[in-house]
Design a protein around this motif. Sequence first.
Motif, PDB file in Angstrom:
ATOM      1  N   LEU A  91       4.870  -5.170   9.150  1.00  0.00           N
ATOM      2  CA  LEU A  91       5.943  -4.181   9.059  1.00  0.00           C
ATOM      3  C   LEU A  91       5.304  -2.839   8.758  1.00  0.00           C
ATOM      4  N   GLY A  92       5.725  -1.809   9.449  1.00  0.00           N
ATOM      5  CA  GLY A  92       5.322  -0.455   9.094  1.00  0.00           C
ATOM      6  C   GLY A  92       6.134  -0.008   7.884  1.00  0.00           C
ATOM      7  N   PRO A  93       5.805   1.138   7.300  1.00  0.00           N
ATOM      8  CA  PRO A  93       6.522   1.584   6.098  1.00  0.00           C
ATOM      9  C   PRO A  93       8.015   1.813   6.334  1.00  0.00           C
ATOM     10  N   ASP A  94       8.398   2.335   7.482  1.00  0.00           N
ATOM     11  CA  ASP A  94       9.823   2.525   7.771  1.00  0.00           C
ATOM     12  C   ASP A  94      10.539   1.179   7.878  1.00  0.00           C
ATOM     13  N   GLN A  95       9.891   0.224   8.546  1.00  0.00           N
ATOM     14  CA  GLN A  95      10.471  -1.108   8.686  1.00  0.00           C
ATOM     15  C   GLN A  95      10.568  -1.806   7.333  1.00  0.00           C
ATOM     16  N   ALA A  96       9.546  -1.617   6.484  1.00  0.00           N
ATOM     17  CA  ALA A  96       9.561  -2.231   5.161  1.00  0.00           C
ATOM     18  C   ALA A  96      10.714  -1.677   4.328  1.00  0.00           C
ATOM     19  N   ALA A  97      10.905  -0.365   4.350  1.00  0.00           N
ATOM     20  CA  ALA A  97      12.007   0.248   3.612  1.00  0.00           C
ATOM     21  C   ALA A  97      13.342  -0.280   4.128  1.00  0.00           C
ATOM     22  N   GLN A  98      13.462  -0.373   5.443  1.00  0.00           N
ATOM     23  CA  GLN A  98      14.694  -0.877   6.041  1.00  0.00           C
ATOM     24  C   GLN A  98      14.948  -2.321   5.634  1.00  0.00           C
ATOM     25  N   ARG A  99      13.886  -3.141   5.616  1.00  0.00           N
ATOM     26  CA  ARG A  99      14.036  -4.549   5.237  1.00  0.00           C
ATOM     27  C   ARG A  99      14.505  -4.685   3.787  1.00  0.00           C
ATOM     28  N   LEU A 100      14.037  -3.776   2.923  1.00  0.00           N
ATOM     29  CA  LEU A 100      14.447  -3.782   1.510  1.00  0.00           C
ATOM     30  C   LEU A 100      15.793  -3.095   1.296  1.00  0.00           C
ATOM     31  N   ARG A 104      13.188   5.398   2.632  1.00  0.00           N
ATOM     32  CA  ARG A 104      11.733   5.440   2.830  1.00  0.00           C
ATOM     33  C   ARG A 104      11.047   6.067   1.620  1.00  0.00           C
ATOM     34  N   THR A 105      11.649   7.081   1.027  1.00  0.00           N
ATOM     35  CA  THR A 105      11.053   7.728  -0.144  1.00  0.00           C
ATOM     36  C   THR A 105      10.918   6.761  -1.316  1.00  0.00           C
ATOM     37  N   ASP A 106      11.874   5.834  -1.457  1.00  0.00           N
ATOM     38  CA  ASP A 106      11.778   4.836  -2.522  1.00  0.00           C
ATOM     39  C   ASP A 106      10.635   3.860  -2.246  1.00  0.00           C
ATOM     40  N   PHE A 107      10.466   3.493  -0.983  1.00  0.00           N
ATOM     41  CA  PHE A 107       9.335   2.630  -0.635  1.00  0.00           C
ATOM     42  C   PHE A 107       8.021   3.358  -0.897  1.00  0.00           C
ATOM     43  N   ASP A 108       7.974   4.656  -0.610  1.00  0.00           N
ATOM     44  CA  ASP A 108       6.770   5.438  -0.901  1.00  0.00           C
ATOM     45  C   ASP A 108       6.453   5.430  -2.395  1.00  0.00           C
ATOM     46  N   HIS A 109       7.474   5.456  -3.244  1.00  0.00           N
ATOM     47  CA  HIS A 109       7.245   5.340  -4.692  1.00  0.00           C
ATOM     48  C   HIS A 109       6.643   3.975  -5.032  1.00  0.00           C
ATOM     49  N   LEU A 138       0.242  -1.161   7.626  1.00  0.00           N
ATOM     50  CA  LEU A 138       1.011  -2.356   7.962  1.00  0.00           C
ATOM     51  C   LEU A 138       1.070  -3.271   6.744  1.00  0.00           C
ATOM     52  N   PHE A 139       2.235  -3.812   6.494  1.00  0.00           N
ATOM     53  CA  PHE A 139       2.477  -4.670   5.336  1.00  0.00           C
ATOM     54  C   PHE A 139       2.951  -6.033   5.815  1.00  0.00           C
ATOM     55  N   ARG A 140       2.539  -7.079   5.092  1.00  0.00           N
ATOM     56  CA  ARG A 140       3.012  -8.420   5.427  1.00  0.00           C
ATOM     57  C   ARG A 140       4.479  -8.538   5.004  1.00  0.00           C
ATOM     58  N   THR A 141       5.274  -9.165   5.850  1.00  0.00           N
ATOM     59  CA  THR A 141       6.686  -9.347   5.558  1.00  0.00           C
ATOM     60  C   THR A 141       6.890 -10.054   4.219  1.00  0.00           C
ATOM     61  N   CYS A 142       6.092 -11.086   3.934  1.00  0.00           N
ATOM     62  CA  CYS A 142       6.263 -11.825   2.681  1.00  0.00           C
ATOM     63  C   CYS A 142       5.966 -10.952   1.463  1.00  0.00           C
TER      64      CYS A 142
END
Length: 178
Positions: A91-100, A104-109, A138-142
């Motif tokens: 997952l890219g950072p945008d996808q990771a933020a969306q999954r959570l 996006r700014t919160d994921f950056d924190h 890139l981040f692992r989904t798990c």
Amino acid sequence: MEFHAVRWEALPRTPISGGAAADRIAEALGTPNLGGEKAAVTAFVVRRLIDLRLLADLSANPDGSLVNPDQVDLVCARADLPELVAANTPLGPDQAAQRLSVRRTDFDHMLRLGWIRAADSVEVRFGTSRAGAVDVALFRTCDVDGLPAAHPEVGWDALRALQKGQRSPLAGLTPVTA
């Protein structure tokens, strides 16, 4: 230090590339990687399976992997293959933020706080010039899915309810250093 090379003739079959292994895994899942379309399984997943010691990397090349096709066949036969691939999908950072379900700014924190680290990165080019290239983490989904359980102190419902322009409760937190 003595270097021991792998003798290809000692292997039952010729090693295959990480991309070929990804294609075999995708085929086993019933979602074959088709040319010209987004791959269902990528070499990123193969590298994560190497990290998990489910496959052995037979290559000394840091930019590519060679794996034993017999090991790939064993991985493809696993009953938990769909879950294993899903957990290790990038997952890219945008996808990771969306999954959570956070901004996006919160994921950056979360990155700044050291709660999650990139498993890899990929170079993305804009246009034909290297001048337009950027590295995307890139981040692992798990790992992304594990953040709420790893940080129950966060009011996840409140964090998810924040609107654009509202200050993140994560902004005032200090990274914990090991």
